[in-house]
Design an enzyme around this catalytic site. Structure first.
Site, PDB file in Angstrom:
ATOM      1  N   SER A  69       0.795  -1.231   0.000  1.00  8.37           N
ATOM      2  CA  SER A  69       0.000   0.000   0.000  1.00  8.37           C
ATOM      3  C   SER A  69       0.825   1.278   0.000  1.00  8.37           C
ATOM      4  CB  SER A  69      -0.973   0.022   1.188  1.00  8.37           C
ATOM      5  OG  SER A  69      -0.277   0.208   2.398  1.00  8.37           O
ATOM      6  N   LYS A 106       1.458   4.431   7.052  1.00  9.89           N
ATOM      7  CA  LYS A 106       0.645   5.225   6.135  1.00  9.89           C
ATOM      8  C   LYS A 106       1.043   6.698   6.272  1.00  9.89           C
ATOM      9  CE  LYS A 106      -2.269   2.006   4.725  1.00  9.89           C
ATOM     10  NZ  LYS A 106      -1.326   0.908   4.902  1.00  9.89           N
TER      11      LYS A 106
END
Length: 152
Positions: A69, A106
């Protein structure tokens, strides 16, 4: 699209102050893609990579990234991440977060008064933090990865 974090982080350990020098040669000049200059073929000084990437050993730890991701940020599966707990987790920074008990990496984003964890892969939607148990462990300062075919 998935809303679940797909790049997780596995803690490896804290950084320790280095008492024995682990330095490697640092060459003068830049690395060119063309023909090298003979004048650049000499050593300038030694460089200790640990001293370069770990500014605050007592607040620094390492994690291993798992997943895809964060590829848009240059973070790939298996990369070593250097994380500094003393840095403020400001919007726009890449952070390690314990999200509902699982570590993830993230980019922290803010839209209005709401915070999100954003992936760097269009396959994954931002994760709203409202109503979730989230604890920032630190800010990612460096990424170490091997080029394809170079790792042994």
């Amino acid at each position: 699209m998935s809303i679940l974090p797909q790049t997780t982080a596995t803690p490896l350990g804290r950084a320790q102050a280095v008492t024995v020098a682990h330095s490697q040669p640092l060459y003068v000049g830049r690395v060119r893609a063309g023909f090298p200059s003979p004048a650049d073929d000499h050593l300038d000084a030694d460089i200790d990579l640990h001293a370069h990437v770990v500014k605050r050993p007592a607040a620094t730890f390492f994690v291993r990234a798992e997943g895809d991701s964060m590829q848009g940020e240059g973070i790939h599966h298996g990369d070593l991440l250097v994380v500094d707990r003393s840095l403020e987790p400001l919007p726009g920074r890449v952070v390690i977060v314990a999200l509902d008990g699982e570590l993830t990496v993230k980019r922290l984003e803010r839209v209005g008064q709401r915070f999100y964890l954003a992936a760097a892969n269009s396959r994954y939607r931002p994760i709203p933090l409202e109503g979730r148990e989230a604890h920032v462990w630190g800010v990612v300062t460096h990424v170490v990865h091997a080029l394809p075919g170079a790792a042994s």
